[in-house]
Structure formats: structure tokens, C-alpha cells
Write an enzyme that holds these catalytic residues in place. Structure first.
Site, mmCIF file in Angstrom:
data_model
loop_
_atom_site.group_PDB
_atom_site.id
_atom_site.type_symbol
_atom_site.label_atom_id
_atom_site.label_comp_id
_atom_site.label_asym_id
_atom_site.label_seq_id
_atom_site.Cartn_x
_atom_site.Cartn_y
_atom_site.Cartn_z
ATOM 1 N N HIS A 30 -3.836 4.635 4.230
ATOM 2 C CA HIS A 30 -4.619 4.042 4.099
ATOM 3 C C HIS A 30 -6.346 4.523 3.495
ATOM 4 C CE1 HIS A 30 -8.520 1.346 5.153
ATOM 5 N NE2 HIS A 30 -8.944 2.111 6.158
ATOM 6 N N ARG A 38 0.993 -1.491 -0.144
ATOM 7 C CA ARG A 38 0.034 -0.281 0.121
ATOM 8 C C ARG A 38 0.783 1.294 -0.073
ATOM 9 N NH1 ARG A 38 -2.936 1.035 5.499
ATOM 10 N NH2 ARG A 38 -0.890 2.772 5.308
ATOM 11 N N TYR A 79 2.686 5.371 12.167
ATOM 12 C CA TYR A 79 2.938 4.034 12.571
ATOM 13 C C TYR A 79 3.607 2.779 11.854
ATOM 14 C CZ TYR A 79 -0.988 3.192 8.980
ATOM 15 O OH TYR A 79 -1.914 3.716 7.738
HETATM 16 C C1 LIG Z 1 -15.716 -5.256 9.961
HETATM 17 C C2 LIG Z 1 -15.169 -3.704 9.947
HETATM 18 N N1 LIG Z 1 -13.868 -4.157 10.921
HETATM 19 C C3 LIG Z 1 -13.344 -2.431 11.262
HETATM 20 C C4 LIG Z 1 -13.031 -1.787 9.832
HETATM 21 C C5 LIG Z 1 -12.177 -0.745 9.972
HETATM 22 N N2 LIG Z 1 -11.347 -0.934 8.504
HETATM 23 C C6 LIG Z 1 -11.615 -0.554 7.081
HETATM 24 S S1 LIG Z 1 -10.205 -0.532 5.993
HETATM 25 C C7 LIG Z 1 -9.721 -1.781 7.812
HETATM 26 C C8 LIG Z 1 -8.871 -2.553 7.290
HETATM 27 C C9 LIG Z 1 -8.371 -3.559 6.033
HETATM 28 O O1 LIG Z 1 -6.962 -3.430 5.967
HETATM 29 P P1 LIG Z 1 -7.140 -5.024 4.403
HETATM 30 O O2 LIG Z 1 -8.269 -5.748 4.697
HETATM 31 O O3 LIG Z 1 -5.877 -5.328 4.737
HETATM 32 O O4 LIG Z 1 -7.974 -3.931 3.195
HETATM 33 P P2 LIG Z 1 -6.860 -2.554 2.685
HETATM 34 O O5 LIG Z 1 -7.739 -1.392 3.282
HETATM 35 O O6 LIG Z 1 -5.038 -2.919 2.793
HETATM 36 O O7 LIG Z 1 -6.656 -2.624 1.692
HETATM 37 C C10 LIG Z 1 -10.856 -1.450 9.147
HETATM 38 C C11 LIG Z 1 -9.830 -2.207 9.776
HETATM 39 C C12 LIG Z 1 -14.313 -2.269 8.554
HETATM 40 N N3 LIG Z 1 -14.089 -1.128 7.134
HETATM 41 N N4 LIG Z 1 -14.455 -3.341 8.605
#
Ligand SMILES: Cc1ncc(C[n+]2csc(CCOP(=O)(O)OP(=O)(O)O)c2C)c(N)n1
Ligand SMILES: [Mg+2]
Lengths: 317, 337
Positions: free
Chosen positions: B247, B243, B256
Site C-alpha cells: 500500500h 496493487r 495479510y
Molecule cells: C477517509 C480516510 N480514511 C482512512 C484513510 C487511510 N487510508 C489511506 S489509503 C486507504 C485505503 C484506500 O484504499 P483504496 O481506496 O482501495 O485505494 P488504494 O490505496 O488501494 O489505491 C486507507 C484506509 C484515508 N486516507 N482516508
């Protein structure tokens, strides 16, 4: 409010080694709303725990900790994401005391930001208090200002049953007030009268308290405003006393109208205060739709909607 | 090179893939800048994940279904979703097919066989399994791809979906876009094992690929899609990328993590693609420059054009809760307007 909660969590961690915080991005990052900023650096990653992305696990694990002498303070990043953990909350946390005849209890404080006002759309804006309040065994709290946030949390630290501590995210940074450094408590289950008045009673809580207060001050209405602070068990006697005095009442919340807290309070008053009421019990709430992104300002209760209801109530004398 | 296409056909396909990656990159930069200028509310950048998504997209037929997540702009662009559709969603304007109801990055492109994007991560996975069941039930020759991040593999939804798809031998490609971070949590703290290895525990086929290289990803995806289409059951692809951006526009990664892969560095998927295409003799620096400025021009122009579109009308807020509006909502609508 962010600062008040942060310093209260700091206090809790410093006083009791069995207190732990756990959740997504709460440690290294300091939380997506920065509520837990600096706490991992101070107390270590074993007590301010960055968990994998699993709400069900965060809550289930917290319950297990709570059953075994710890005081877990889990964070769900947004209340909208709590639902995979709903089973743990409803079927474990809420029922353990009852199903064991009082042998087990779950002293856990689950913190989670809720509500709208930040342009978060469907999944970063929901107000789910009624789901939790409808579950016997859960205690539901929502502060409307930094002073109450600290005081309620201080009480929560000594409470022995599971608490859903709903933090109105809209107020995290929008309300500023000096909070005393010393220890004090705001009792759980006790509403506050934000403003005294004689013409009507407005029952509200959370993010709507400042909205209602501003509308009432601006329009010079002689209204009594009650901030529930604790949503479940709500403070029936304070509401009843006020309504007996004013004879008119409305309930204001962001959550959808049907079967929301307004419905419960209406029923409560219909049962107990019908003889004192001069007009209908009104509700000013979010509509019974999901929470929209671009039209957020139309969704939320505002001064116009509140004053419209005030006008309607005043017709009854 | 791939033994899938013949000479000219291969060149066209690869150049089109590259062009989608470039367009996505320019789109990404534009939206991030516009967010800083206050012209857009929020955005989840896709920078760094272009090769993963375009590589997989190349292996699909137009009628295959995609149950995607919020970071799949390159995927959508490569399948022909017009930039306007993405912009209208991000702006939440009255031309948005979802009527401006969802926060930015939550796209809808039903006519290109994409599912509507939700925020709660991995909740799309069990739905993809159901979609695949329907396909199998109707004896259609389609597959379903569902995408998610590394963090999303910790959810109960991931487990449920992997298990169900395996139990019923369904044509689902689980594409884990491992960008190595879930907001602030690095993948090493998310799980103790490599993600692709989890497939075996469910009885699915698991494979890992360099998701920064669109050709490697394409090859692996082609194989996975062939497997699924021929009835051999689900595949879990772990595509490893990085990434490059935050985020989201609300996130500050300096809190971080140290800087990893940077834009324009050797591991940037676009730089890798350019090297691959040059090695094949399909592209020159001159063509690259031309394609880039053309992509930038398109994005700038469309952005300005879509920005003029007004927001949805307030009364639209009350539609689509149920097929028939309930009397409560009718009343609420009447009171408000
Ligand atoms: C069930 C849930 N918990 C928390 C969140 C908040 N949240 C949004 S994205 C994220 C991280 C997701 O990481 P990843 O699955 O690796 O996808 P990336 O964003 O890195 O593409 C979190 C914790 C959410 N959207 N859904
Ligand atoms: Mg990730």
C-alpha cells in the site's frame, strides 16, 4: 505504549464478551501502527472486525452497539480522518444521554492516533482535541506514557459515556517503561503532577509531556509540570492549586494556539487565580496554520520555544 | 485497431502511451529504492496501475480536468507533468509548488489541469462534481475525471458525488482504480456487489474494464468521455488491476495476503502492453530495451539533480493560510524567527 494498549485491549476482550474492536485494517493486518496485532487471531473476526473504509459507519455502528448492551472500541486509523464521523459524534454520541433525559447512554471508547512527529504532513499529524472537548457530552483523554495509557483505558472500560481516546502517535514507540501486569486504574478527570516545582507551572498533555520534562530537567528549572491526562473534563483544581503556589503559568500543546486547550485553561485561570499571578499566562503551541510536512520541526513546540517562554515568565516577580 | 486514429498517428499515440508506462514504472522503482535508502520519507507505489491510468489519460483533452488521488503518477506523467515536479513534491524541497507542505505522493500540477491531492480518500469526488457543474454552467466542452480506489467507494463522499453528478447530468467520469485491495482489506470484503454496478442505482452509466490492458481501458474511456462530453451524464468506470506493490512504503503486505500478480508476469500491465504493441508490429524487443534504459537514465539523473535542492525556508510555513495573513499568524511568525 503500543504494547501497553495492545495488552489492555487483550484484557478487555478476554474479560467481557460484549467488547468488540472495529476499524480499518485492525484485524488481519494488526493495525497500521500494530496496536491491535494478534487480537483477531485470538478473538476472531466477529469481535475484532475489519470494516470497509467508512469512518461515519464505524462510529455510527459503534454507537448503535453501545446503545444495545455492547462495549464497542472503534479505531479511527488517523484522527485526521474522523471528520466524516463528526456528525455521529457530535449529534448522536454526545447528545443521546441529554436528549433522552438520561434514558440512553453510549459507553463507547473511540481510539485514534493523533498529533505530529512522524513526518505525516497535513493529514497525518493533526491535533483535534479542541473540537471534541468543545462538544458537551464527549470525554477526551490523552495519555503521555504507557502506564497511564493502560490505567486510563482500564477506567474507560467502566465508563458509561462516549470517550475519545487520543493516542499520541509520536509516543507509540518512543517511550518505553515497565507497565505492571496486574489490574490498576488511573482515574478519569484527574491530572498528574509529573514533577513538583515552585517557580512556575507548566500545564501540558500527550506528546508534549516528555518534551517539556526534558527541557525542564536539562535546564534545571524549578517548574511544576502538570500532565492533564484527561483533556475534558480537565482537572481544574490541580491546576489552580499549583498556580496559586507558583504564581506563574504556561500551557504547552501541539495543536494550534487560537481556541486550543491553552485558551480554555487561560480563561479558567484568569477567572479564578488572577490575584495569584505575577505575570501573563503564556502559551507555547503549534501556530495557527495547517501542519506542514518538511518543516514539521519548526512547527512543533520544542526546547527552545519552551525555554524562551520560561525566561519571559521569570522576568515577572 | 481502435478506429480512432489513422496508421502512423495510432503508432505514435500507442508508443507514447507505452513510454509513459515505462517511465512511471522506472520512477516507481527508483522512489521505492530511495525510500529504503532513507533518501525519501514515504511513498505510495503505483506499480500495476499504469495501464488503467494511461488508458484513461489517452482519452482526454489537455483542458479536461482531473481530480486525482495519491496513486496517479502514470496519469500525471502521461499528461505531461515533468518528472521534476513529482520529485520536488516527494522530496518536499523549496522548488515544490506546494512549498514542501504535503507528505510525499500528494502532488500538485495545476498547469496540467490536475487538482491538488489530499489524503482523506474520496473527498475529491464531490469537488469534481462541482467542477463539472461549473463547466456545464459556462457551457464549456470539457469533462472532469476523478480517480479513487476500490476502498473509497465505501465512503459517504462517493455516494454523495455519484448521486449529485447523476441528478444534474454532469460530465464527470468516475474512475475507480480497483487494485483489489484497500490496504489490508480485499475488495470482496469491501462491498457485496461489483463496483461498476453501483452506477445504475444512481442513474449513471457503469462499465467494467480490464485495467491491466491499456488499449481496452482506452476504448472504454473514450466511449465514457464521449458520452459525458455530449451531455449524457456521468459514467462510472471500474478498471480492474492489481496493487503489485505494498500500500505504501510503511506497509507489509505479507501480514495479510499471499502474492498475487507479480512484476514481469503475464498480467503485468507493462508485459501486456508490450505484447499488444508487438502484435501490432509497432515495437521490437530492441526498442523496448532501449526505451527502458532511457527511462531509467532519466529518472536516475533527475533524482540526483533534485536531491540537491534545499528545503523550503522556515518562514514559508506561515504563508497561504488565508490570502491575508492574520494578525495571530503574523505574531507567531515573529516569535518563531
Ligand atoms: C477517509 C480516510 N480514511 C482512512 C484513510 C487511510 N487510508 C489511506 S489509503 C486507504 C485505503 C484506500 O484504499 P483504496 O481506496 O482501495 O485505494 P488504494 O490505496 O488501494 O489505491 C486507507 C484506509 C484515508 N486516507 N482516508
Ligand atoms: Mg484499492
Amino acid at each position: 505504549m503500543v504494547q501497553a494498549i495492545n495488552s489492555t485491549l487483550d484484557y478487555a476482550l478476554s474479560k467481557n464478551n460484549d467488547v468488540v474492536l472495529l476499524g480499518e485494517d485492525i484485524g488481519r493486518d494488526g493495525g497500521v501502527f500494530r496496536v491491535t496485532e494478534g487480537l483477531q487471531a485470538k478473538y476472531g473476526s466477529d469481535r475484532v472486525i475489519d470494516t470497509p473504509l467508512v469512518e461515519l459507519g464505524i462510529v455510527g455502528m459503534s454507537i448503535g452497539m453501545a446503545l444495545n448492551g455492547m462495549k464497542p472500541i472503534p479505531e479511527i486509523q488517523f484522527q485526521d480522518f474522523i471528520f466524516t464521523a463528526f456528525d455521529q459524534l457530535v449529534n448522536q454520541a454526545a447528545k443521546l444521554r441529554y436528549r433522552s433525559g438520561g434514558q440512553f447512554n453510549v459507553p463507547m471508547i473511540l481510539r485514534t492516533p493523533y498529533g505530529g512527529g512522524i513526518k505525516g504532513g497535513l493529514y497525518h499529524s493533526q491535533s483535534g482535541e479542541a473540537y471534541f472537548a468543545h462538544t458537551a457530552g464527549l470525554t477526551v483523554i490523552s495519555p503521555s506514557n504507557p502506564y497511564d495509557a493502560k490505567g486510563l483505558f482500564m477506567s474507560a472500560l467502566e465508563y458509561e459515556d462516549p470517550i475519545i481516546f487520543l493516542e499520541p502517535k509520536k509516543l507509540y514507540r518512543s517511550v518505553k517503561m515497565d507497565v505492571p501486569d496486574e489490574e490498576y486504574k488511573v482515574p478519569i478527570g484527574k491530572a498528574s503532577i509529573v514533577r513538583e516545582g515552585n517557580d512556575l507551572t507548566i500545564v501540558t498533555y500527550g506528546s508534549m509531556v516528555p518534551v517539556v520534562s526534558a527541557a525542564i530537567e536539562k535546564n534545571k528549572v524549578d517548574a511544576e509540570i502538570i500532565d492533564l491526562r484527561t483533556i475534558m473534563p480537565y482537572d481544574g483544581s490541580t491546576i489552580l492549586q499549583s498556580v496559586k503556589k507558583t504564581g506563574r503559568v504556561m500551557i504547552v500543546h501541539e495543536a494550534p494556539r487560537t481556541l486550543g486547550m491553552g485558551a480554555e485553561i487561560s480563561a479558567f485561570l484568569a477567572e479564578r487565580a488572577i490575584d495569584y499571578l505575577m505575570g501573563p499566562i503564556l502559551r507555547v503551541t503549534g501556530p495557527d496554520t495547517p501542519f506542514p510536512y518538511r518543516l514539521e520541526d519548526y512547527y512543533l513546540p520544542n526546547e527552545r520555544k519552551i525555554m524562551k517562554a520560561v525566561g519571559k515568565l521569570k522576568e515577572f516577580r | 485497431m481502435t478506429e480512432v486514429f489513422n496508421g502512423q498517428e495510432e503508432k505514435d499515440v500507442f508508443l507514447r502511451a507505452y513510454s509513459s508506462m515505462i517511465l512511471s514504472r522506472m520512477f516507481d522503482k527508483k522512489i521505492v529504492t530511495a525510500q529504503r535508502q532513507g533518501r525519501v520519507g514515504f511513498y505510495t507505489p503505483t506499480i500495476g496501475q499504469e495501464a488503467t491510468q494511461v488508458g484513461v489519460s489517452m482519452a482526454l483533452n489537455p483542458d479536461d480536468l482531473v481530480y486525482e488521488y495519491y496513486r496517479d503518477v502514470p496519469f500525471m506523467i502521461h499528461r505531461g507533468v515533468p518528472v521534476e515536479v513529482l520529485l520536488d513534491q516527494i522530496m518536499g524541497n523549496s522548488e515544490d509548488s506546494a512549498k514542501g507542505r504535503q507528505m510525499p505522493s500528494h502532488y500538485n500540477a495545476k498547469d496540467h489541469n490536475f487538482m491538488s491531492v489530499q489524503s482523506p480518500v474520496a473527498t475529491n469526488l464531490p469537488l469534481a462534481v462541482g467542477a463539472a457543474y461549473a463547466i456545464k454552467h459556462r457551457k464549456e466542452n470539457r469533462v472532469v475525471v476523478t480517480t479513487f480506489g476500490d476502498g473509497s467507494t465505501s465512503t459517504p463522499d462517493f455516494h454523495a458525488a455519484m448521486n449529485l453528478a447523476s441528478v444534474y447530468d454532469l460530465p464527470v467520469i468516475f474512475l475507480c482504480e480497483n487494485n483489489q485491495w484497500a490496504i489490508s482489506l480485499p475488495v470482496e470484503k469491501q462491498t457485496k456487489v461489483e463496483i461498476w454496478k453501483k452506477a445504475e442505482a444512481y442513474g449513471a452509466y457503469g462499465v467494467k474494464v480490464d485495467g491491466n490492458d491499456f488499449l481496452e481501458t482506452f476504448k472504454v474511456a473514450k466511449d465514457a468521455v464521449d458520452r459525458a462530453r455530449s451531455g449524457k451524464g456521468p459514467v462510472l468506470i471500474e478498471a480492474i488491476s492489481y496493487r503489485i506493490g505494498p500500500h505504501s512504503t510503511s506497509d507489509d503486505p505479507s501480514k495479510y495476503r499471499a502474492e498475487g500478480i507479480t512484476e514481469g508476469s503475464e498480467q503485468d500491465p507493462i508485459v501486456i502492453a508490450e505484447k499488444r504493441l508487438k502484435d501490432l508490429g509497432y515495437i521490437t524487443d530492441e526498442i523496448i530495451d532501449r526505451m527502458k534504459s532511457e527511462a531509467k537514465r532519466i529518472v536516475d539523473q533527475k533524482f540526483d539533480e533534485r536531491e540537491k535542492i534545499p528545503p523550503p525556508k522556515p518562514e514559508t510555513m506561515y504563508d497561504d493560510v488565508y490570502k491575508e495573513m492574520t494578525w495571530m499568524v503574523k505574531e507567531e511568525k515573529g516569535e518563531a524567527l
